[in-house]
Design an enzyme around this catalytic site. Structure first.
Site, PDB file in Angstrom:
ATOM      1  N   GLY A  15       1.235  -8.997   1.024  1.00 12.73           N
ATOM      2  CA  GLY A  15       2.652  -8.657   0.865  1.00 12.73           C
ATOM      3  C   GLY A  15       2.834  -7.506  -0.102  1.00 12.73           C
ATOM      4  N   ARG A  76      -1.951  -7.346   7.155  1.00 13.48           N
ATOM      5  CA  ARG A  76      -2.642  -8.640   7.105  1.00 13.48           C
ATOM      6  C   ARG A  76      -3.718  -8.566   8.178  1.00 13.48           C
ATOM      7  NH1 ARG A  76       2.423 -11.010   4.734  1.00 13.48           N
ATOM      8  NH2 ARG A  76       1.562 -11.617   2.737  1.00 13.48           N
ATOM      9  N   ASP A 107      -3.639 -13.519  -3.673  1.00 14.22           N
ATOM     10  CA  ASP A 107      -4.883 -14.301  -3.645  1.00 14.22           C
ATOM     11  C   ASP A 107      -5.711 -14.088  -2.378  1.00 14.22           C
ATOM     12  OD1 ASP A 107      -2.944 -15.639  -2.270  1.00 14.22           O
ATOM     13  OD2 ASP A 107      -3.105 -17.518  -3.385  1.00 14.22           O
ATOM     14  N   THR A 129       2.172  -8.935  -6.493  1.00 16.48           N
ATOM     15  CA  THR A 129       3.006  -9.761  -5.622  1.00 16.48           C
ATOM     16  C   THR A 129       4.285 -10.107  -6.373  1.00 16.48           C
ATOM     17  OG1 THR A 129       3.294 -11.980  -4.683  1.00 16.48           O
ATOM     18  CG2 THR A 129       1.525 -11.733  -6.265  1.00 16.48           C
ATOM     19  N   ASP A 131       5.935 -12.649  -6.105  1.00 17.13           N
ATOM     20  CA  ASP A 131       6.054 -14.102  -6.291  1.00 17.13           C
ATOM     21  C   ASP A 131       5.529 -14.587  -7.649  1.00 17.13           C
ATOM     22  OD1 ASP A 131       6.926 -14.004  -3.669  1.00 17.13           O
ATOM     23  OD2 ASP A 131       4.954 -14.506  -2.849  1.00 17.13           O
ATOM     24  N   ASP A 133       2.740 -15.743  -8.282  1.00 20.52           N
ATOM     25  CA  ASP A 133       2.147 -17.066  -8.028  1.00 20.52           C
ATOM     26  C   ASP A 133       0.629 -17.085  -8.190  1.00 20.52           C
ATOM     27  OD1 ASP A 133       1.608 -15.480  -5.845  1.00 20.52           O
ATOM     28  OD2 ASP A 133       2.094 -16.997  -4.346  1.00 20.52           O
ATOM     29  N   ARG A 175       7.465 -17.493  -1.918  1.00 23.23           N
ATOM     30  CA  ARG A 175       6.494 -18.264  -1.122  1.00 23.23           C
ATOM     31  C   ARG A 175       6.583 -19.726  -1.549  1.00 23.23           C
ATOM     32  NH1 ARG A 175       0.704 -15.338  -0.342  1.00 23.23           N
ATOM     33  NH2 ARG A 175       0.474 -15.598   1.896  1.00 23.23           N
TER      34      ARG A 175
HETATM   35  P1  ADP Z   1      -2.005 -11.770  -0.310  1.00 25.64           P
HETATM   36  O1  ADP Z   1      -3.116 -10.902  -0.781  1.00 25.64           O
HETATM   37  O2  ADP Z   1      -0.659 -11.233  -0.688  1.00 25.64           O
HETATM   38  O3  ADP Z   1      -2.212 -13.224  -0.709  1.00 25.64           O
HETATM   39  P2  ADP Z   1      -2.877 -12.391   2.410  1.00 25.64           P
HETATM   40  O4  ADP Z   1      -3.151 -13.821   2.110  1.00 25.64           O
HETATM   41  O5  ADP Z   1      -2.219 -12.037   3.688  1.00 25.64           O
HETATM   42  O6  ADP Z   1      -1.980 -11.707   1.268  1.00 25.64           O
HETATM   43  O7  ADP Z   1      -4.265 -11.618   2.306  1.00 25.64           O
HETATM   44  C1  ADP Z   1      -4.337 -10.229   2.492  1.00 25.64           C
HETATM   45  C2  ADP Z   1      -5.574  -9.847   3.273  1.00 25.64           C
HETATM   46  O8  ADP Z   1      -6.763 -10.214   2.555  1.00 25.64           O
HETATM   47  C3  ADP Z   1      -5.722 -10.520   4.622  1.00 25.64           C
HETATM   48  O9  ADP Z   1      -4.971  -9.918   5.619  1.00 25.64           O
HETATM   49  C4  ADP Z   1      -7.215 -10.366   4.873  1.00 25.64           C
HETATM   50  O10 ADP Z   1      -7.535  -9.074   5.357  1.00 25.64           O
HETATM   51  C5  ADP Z   1      -7.788 -10.542   3.491  1.00 25.64           C
HETATM   52  N1  ADP Z   1      -8.214 -11.947   3.318  1.00 25.64           N
HETATM   53  C6  ADP Z   1      -7.430 -13.027   3.155  1.00 25.64           C
HETATM   54  N2  ADP Z   1      -8.140 -14.158   3.078  1.00 25.64           N
HETATM   55  C7  ADP Z   1      -9.437 -13.799   3.188  1.00 25.64           C
HETATM   56  C8  ADP Z   1     -10.677 -14.508   3.188  1.00 25.64           C
HETATM   57  N3  ADP Z   1     -10.741 -15.836   3.074  1.00 25.64           N
HETATM   58  N4  ADP Z   1     -11.808 -13.778   3.327  1.00 25.64           N
HETATM   59  C9  ADP Z   1     -11.759 -12.446   3.453  1.00 25.64           C
HETATM   60  N5  ADP Z   1     -10.631 -11.709   3.468  1.00 25.64           N
HETATM   61  C10 ADP Z   1      -9.478 -12.372   3.342  1.00 25.64           C
END
Ligand code: ADP
Length: 354
Positions: A15, A76, A107, A129, A131, A133, A175
């Site tokens: 995000g 994403r 995260d 972020t 949030d 969080d 979130r």
């Molecule tokens: P945020 O970073 O805001 O928490 P996301 O959870 O959508 O947002 O994660 C962002 C990107 O990080 C994902 O689209 C993916 O490319 C990568 N990512 C997320 N989880 C994993 C994971 N378990 N292993 C590897 N890459 C990941």
């Protein structure tokens, strides 16, 4: 400082948040100041898979410190989570002489950073972020700007509520976390704040609104965190039905994700961006840059992830196996510190909400 770094990559992922650009700028300028080249990677981890990137000079990050969104764009990217996607990403790094990466996001983004580090591309995370969080850090870039937008919007709603003797229920982002709702709820003088983290006595809140109306109070603001699912709109109807006060509903949604970053977000982006590059050039990896008690520090991403799960009650079997008793005790103390802080602020909110 190790001299093995030819180039570092910088990306924004997950995000978006106001202040991400200021962080990209800080990372770029710091690296260049140390004689290291910077590759701007577009659309998060997707840019590493399809080689969508550009070599950045100082001027590529000119005039962005004040911009919302992210000039590097975000994405994403599900493919990045696969072995094949990861293989392509590493190949892109090797081919383009990217010896380390700074990943700005939440995260999910940090889990990607761990995967890159494990495959030989040292990666440092910066929390970005709205949030707020991420348990390991007191603060994440974007939080302050988002909250300032919330209070601007809600102050406007308050004006019209006062004129018409109305209530407005406002749902805000976050979130699963209630940080935005809690802090803005206090700042707008909300009559009630509804969060996942704290029990909410609906009947008492309705009684309170009725009693306050009887004292001559005309405007009522109720802030609900989006994490309290399927609640806010129905609660607005209930307030109207039970108290006789005309009640409107507003969901601020993504409007608070945009806009020019506040001073706090720009400053935090500068400090965290500079630290991330220094850590990388010092040979460190798999760390997330954090703010704690007003200091910029760093925490191991994997440790931070387990801390986050402990705080959110989502630990899985075996998660803590690799940590010593002392580390686990430290995690517990950390979580208690966070939840005590939260509970205290909620108590303050309730005490002064009349
Ligand atoms: P945020 O970073 O805001 O928490 P996301 O959870 O959508 O947002 O994660 C962002 C990107 O990080 C994902 O689209 C993916 O490319 C990568 N990512 C997320 N989880 C994993 C994971 N378990 N292993 C590897 N890459 C990941």
């Amino acid at each position: 400082m190790s001299m093995k770094f030819r180039r570092i990559g910088v990306l924004t992922s997950g995000g978006d948040a106001p202040g991400m650009n200021a962080a990209v700028r800080a990372v770029t300028r710091t690296a260049i100041a140390h004689g290291v080249e910077v590759m701007g990677i577009y659309e998060g981890y997707k840019g590493l898979i399809n080689e969508n990137m550009k070599l950045f000079g100082d001027r590529d990050v000119s005039n962005i410190i004040n911009l919302g969104g992210t000039i590097l764009y975000s994405d994403r990217c599900l493919e990045f989570k696969t072995e094949e996607g990861m293989r392509k990403a590493i190949e892109t790094c090797r081919k383009n002489m990217i010896d380390g990466i700074v990943a700005i996001g939440g995260d999910g983004t940090f889990r990607g950073a761990t995967d890159l580090t494990a495959r030989g591309i040292p990666t440092i995370g910066i929390p970005g972020t709205i949030d707020n969080d991420i348990t390991s850090t007191d603060y994440s870039i974007g939080f302050d700007t988002a909250m300032n937008t919330v209070i601007q919007m809600v102050d406007r709603l308050r004006d019209t509520c006062e004129s018409h003797a109305r209530c407005n229920v406002v749902e805000v982002m976050g979130r699963n976390a209630g940080y935005i709702a809690l802090e803005t709820g206090i700042a707008v003088g909300a009559t009630a704040i509804v969060l996942r983290e704290c029990p909410f006595d609906e009947a008492a809140a309705l009684e309170k609104i009725k009693a306050l109306k009887a004292t001559g109070k005309r405007n009522f603001i109720v802030i609900v965190a989006e994490g309290v699912e399927n609640y806010s709109e129905g609660f607005a109807k209930k307030i109207q039905a039970e108290t006789g006060i005309e009640t409107k509903f507003a969901r601020l949604a993504h409007v608070v994700r945009g806009g020019s970053p506040t001073l706090r977000d720009r400053l935090m982006a500068a400090r965290m961006g500079e630290e991330a590059v220094n850590l990388l050039l010092d040979g460190k990896s798999n760390l997330v840059v954090c703010e704690r008690d007003s200091k910029i520090v760093a925490m191991d991403i994997t440790y931070g992830q387990m801390l986050d799960r402990m705080y959110k009650g989502t630990l899985k079997d075996g998660d803590l196996d690799r940590f010593s008793e002392a580390e686990i005790e430290d995690m517990k103390a950390f979580c208690k510190m966070r939840s005590d802080w939260f509970d205290k602020l909620y108590q303050v909110a309730n005490t002064i909400s009349n």
